[in-house]
Design a protein around this motif. Sequence first.
Motif, PDB file in Angstrom:
ATOM      1  N   SER A 207       0.826  -1.198   0.000  1.00 56.23           N
ATOM      2  CA  SER A 207       0.000   0.000   0.000  1.00 56.23           C
ATOM      3  C   SER A 207       0.862   1.251   0.000  1.00 56.23           C
ATOM      4  O   SER A 207       2.058   1.210   0.286  1.00 56.23           O
ATOM      5  CB  SER A 207      -0.935   0.007   1.217  1.00 56.23           C
ATOM      6  N   ALA A 208       0.227   2.365  -0.331  1.00 54.50           N
ATOM      7  CA  ALA A 208       0.903   3.657  -0.376  1.00 54.50           C
ATOM      8  C   ALA A 208      -0.107   4.737  -0.023  1.00 54.50           C
ATOM      9  O   ALA A 208      -1.320   4.520  -0.138  1.00 54.50           O
ATOM     10  CB  ALA A 208       1.492   3.918  -1.766  1.00 54.50           C
ATOM     11  N   PRO A 209       0.328   5.911   0.398  1.00 57.04           N
ATOM     12  CA  PRO A 209      -0.608   7.013   0.637  1.00 57.04           C
ATOM     13  C   PRO A 209      -1.172   7.571  -0.668  1.00 57.04           C
ATOM     14  O   PRO A 209      -0.500   7.562  -1.706  1.00 57.04           O
ATOM     15  CB  PRO A 209       0.250   8.065   1.345  1.00 57.04           C
ATOM     16  N   LEU A 210      -2.394   8.075  -0.601  1.00 60.28           N
ATOM     17  CA  LEU A 210      -3.057   8.633  -1.771  1.00 60.28           C
ATOM     18  C   LEU A 210      -2.251   9.776  -2.386  1.00 60.28           C
ATOM     19  O   LEU A 210      -2.202   9.917  -3.614  1.00 60.28           O
ATOM     20  CB  LEU A 210      -4.451   9.117  -1.383  1.00 60.28           C
ATOM     21  N   ALA A 211      -1.605  10.584  -1.559  1.00 54.42           N
ATOM     22  CA  ALA A 211      -0.856  11.732  -2.082  1.00 54.42           C
ATOM     23  C   ALA A 211       0.264  11.293  -3.018  1.00 54.42           C
ATOM     24  O   ALA A 211       0.598  12.012  -3.966  1.00 54.42           O
ATOM     25  CB  ALA A 211      -0.283  12.556  -0.925  1.00 54.42           C
ATOM     26  N   LEU A 212       0.851  10.123  -2.786  1.00 49.54           N
ATOM     27  CA  LEU A 212       1.921   9.656  -3.660  1.00 49.54           C
ATOM     28  C   LEU A 212       1.395   9.340  -5.059  1.00 49.54           C
ATOM     29  O   LEU A 212       2.097   9.544  -6.053  1.00 49.54           O
ATOM     30  CB  LEU A 212       2.591   8.408  -3.075  1.00 49.54           C
ATOM     31  N   LEU A 213       0.156   8.850  -5.135  1.00 50.19           N
ATOM     32  CA  LEU A 213      -0.417   8.559  -6.450  1.00 50.19           C
ATOM     33  C   LEU A 213      -0.579   9.840  -7.253  1.00 50.19           C
ATOM     34  O   LEU A 213      -0.341   9.862  -8.460  1.00 50.19           O
ATOM     35  CB  LEU A 213      -1.765   7.857  -6.291  1.00 50.19           C
ATOM     36  N   GLY A 214      -0.966  10.917  -6.588  1.00 50.43           N
ATOM     37  CA  GLY A 214      -1.091  12.184  -7.280  1.00 50.43           C
ATOM     38  C   GLY A 214       0.228  12.697  -7.802  1.00 50.43           C
ATOM     39  O   GLY A 214       0.295  13.268  -8.899  1.00 50.43           O
ATOM     40  N   ALA A 215       1.290  12.469  -7.049  1.00 48.31           N
ATOM     41  CA  ALA A 215       2.613  12.936  -7.476  1.00 48.31           C
ATOM     42  C   ALA A 215       3.207  12.044  -8.554  1.00 48.31           C
ATOM     43  O   ALA A 215       3.946  12.525  -9.420  1.00 48.31           O
ATOM     44  CB  ALA A 215       3.549  12.993  -6.263  1.00 48.31           C
ATOM     45  N   ASP A 216       2.888  10.759  -8.512  1.00 49.44           N
ATOM     46  CA  ASP A 216       3.489   9.802  -9.452  1.00 49.44           C
ATOM     47  C   ASP A 216       2.566   8.601  -9.582  1.00 49.44           C
ATOM     48  O   ASP A 216       2.590   7.705  -8.736  1.00 49.44           O
ATOM     49  CB  ASP A 216       4.863   9.371  -8.933  1.00 49.44           C
ATOM     50  N   PRO A 217       1.725   8.537 -10.626  1.00 49.36           N
ATOM     51  CA  PRO A 217       0.797   7.406 -10.766  1.00 49.36           C
ATOM     52  C   PRO A 217       1.481   6.045 -10.765  1.00 49.36           C
ATOM     53  O   PRO A 217       0.874   5.052 -10.367  1.00 49.36           O
ATOM     54  CB  PRO A 217       0.115   7.682 -12.102  1.00 49.36           C
ATOM     55  N   ALA A 218       2.745   5.990 -11.186  1.00 50.92           N
ATOM     56  CA  ALA A 218       3.446   4.706 -11.253  1.00 50.92           C
ATOM     57  C   ALA A 218       3.668   4.091  -9.878  1.00 50.92           C
ATOM     58  O   ALA A 218       4.008   2.916  -9.786  1.00 50.92           O
ATOM     59  CB  ALA A 218       4.782   4.853 -11.982  1.00 50.92           C
ATOM     60  N   VAL A 219       3.459   4.861  -8.806  1.00 48.69           N
ATOM     61  CA  VAL A 219       3.612   4.280  -7.473  1.00 48.69           C
ATOM     62  C   VAL A 219       2.623   3.135  -7.291  1.00 48.69           C
ATOM     63  O   VAL A 219       2.931   2.135  -6.624  1.00 48.69           O
ATOM     64  CB  VAL A 219       3.443   5.352  -6.379  1.00 48.69           C
ATOM     65  N   LEU A 220       1.451   3.237  -7.897  1.00 45.04           N
ATOM     66  CA  LEU A 220       0.454   2.172  -7.777  1.00 45.04           C
ATOM     67  C   LEU A 220       0.885   0.938  -8.560  1.00 45.04           C
ATOM     68  O   LEU A 220       0.763  -0.197  -8.077  1.00 45.04           O
ATOM     69  CB  LEU A 220      -0.897   2.686  -8.296  1.00 45.04           C
ATOM     70  N   GLY A 221       1.423   1.145  -9.755  1.00 42.73           N
ATOM     71  CA  GLY A 221       1.923   0.022 -10.537  1.00 42.73           C
ATOM     72  C   GLY A 221       3.111  -0.649  -9.885  1.00 42.73           C
ATOM     73  O   GLY A 221       3.224  -1.888  -9.898  1.00 42.73           O
ATOM     74  N   ARG A 222       4.003   0.153  -9.305  1.00 39.09           N
ATOM     75  CA  ARG A 222       5.161  -0.445  -8.627  1.00 39.09           C
ATOM     76  C   ARG A 222       4.717  -1.318  -7.465  1.00 39.09           C
ATOM     77  O   ARG A 222       5.281  -2.389  -7.225  1.00 39.09           O
ATOM     78  CB  ARG A 222       6.118   0.646  -8.155  1.00 39.09           C
ATOM     79  N   ALA A 223       3.702  -0.858  -6.726  1.00 43.94           N
ATOM     80  CA  ALA A 223       3.199  -1.656  -5.610  1.00 43.94           C
ATOM     81  C   ALA A 223       2.640  -2.984  -6.103  1.00 43.94           C
ATOM     82  O   ALA A 223       2.920  -4.044  -5.528  1.00 43.94           O
ATOM     83  CB  ALA A 223       2.132  -0.875  -4.851  1.00 43.94           C
TER      84      ALA A 223
END
Length: 248
Positions: A207-223
């Motif tokens: 998981s990651a914080p929602l704010a990180l997705l806004g800064a870099d959508p790839a954070v969701l794919g990396r997870a």
Amino acid sequence: MRAVVLPGSGSDDVFVRSVFTEPLRAVGIALQAVAPRHGHDVIEGYRAELDAALDTPGPLLVGGISLGAHVAASWAAKRRTAVGPRLAGLLLALPAWTGPAGDAAAALAARATSAQARTHGVPAAVAAAGAGSPPWLAAELARAWPRYGTGLAAALDAAAAEPAPDAAALRSLAVPAGIAALVDDPVHPLTVAEHWRGVLPRAVLLSAPLALLGADPAVLGRAAVLAWLRAARAGSPGSNRGHPTISP
């Protein structure tokens, strides 16, 4: 290996590429980001693309974001005999409910937007949704929703009515599954991702914080990709505990 990844409700292949292209390329996997049909047959279109993927030889990852994760997991459970050992795993980002949608937050949001779009038009729906959203999300809605045109309401209604896989379907998927969630997303609750992690035989959740997705959508794919790799390395059912938070 190829990954066939489906968008979420009201979203599109552009957002899928922003989430998954870089994480999959880093591990040598080609991405097929599926473009949605822009109307009531959006889910039939997703299933047709998954079925067509079986015509190309080689191992497959299948998955999606939100609605796309639901459709991909349900398809894999129903088609597991046809897919067989070619199914290398699942990439499941932001599951929103299990089984029938009922009053799940994402389904309620889809129905409300559908009603707004039907009554007042797509621009008004974009403005209403964007008013209460972070700037990055408002911009994404303003980009994606108009692409559906007059089909947006029907596509959202179809998404809200589509059951996610139930617990029995998830238990039948004995392949490595990477689940990605956001710890503070009210529309895609972390508790749903935790439930999927607990039911799938070989799943890891990151998981990651929602704010990180806004800064870099790839954070969701990396997870999702990292969780899938960890699930694959674990190699046996029952090794699916824990949901660390990742950094960008």
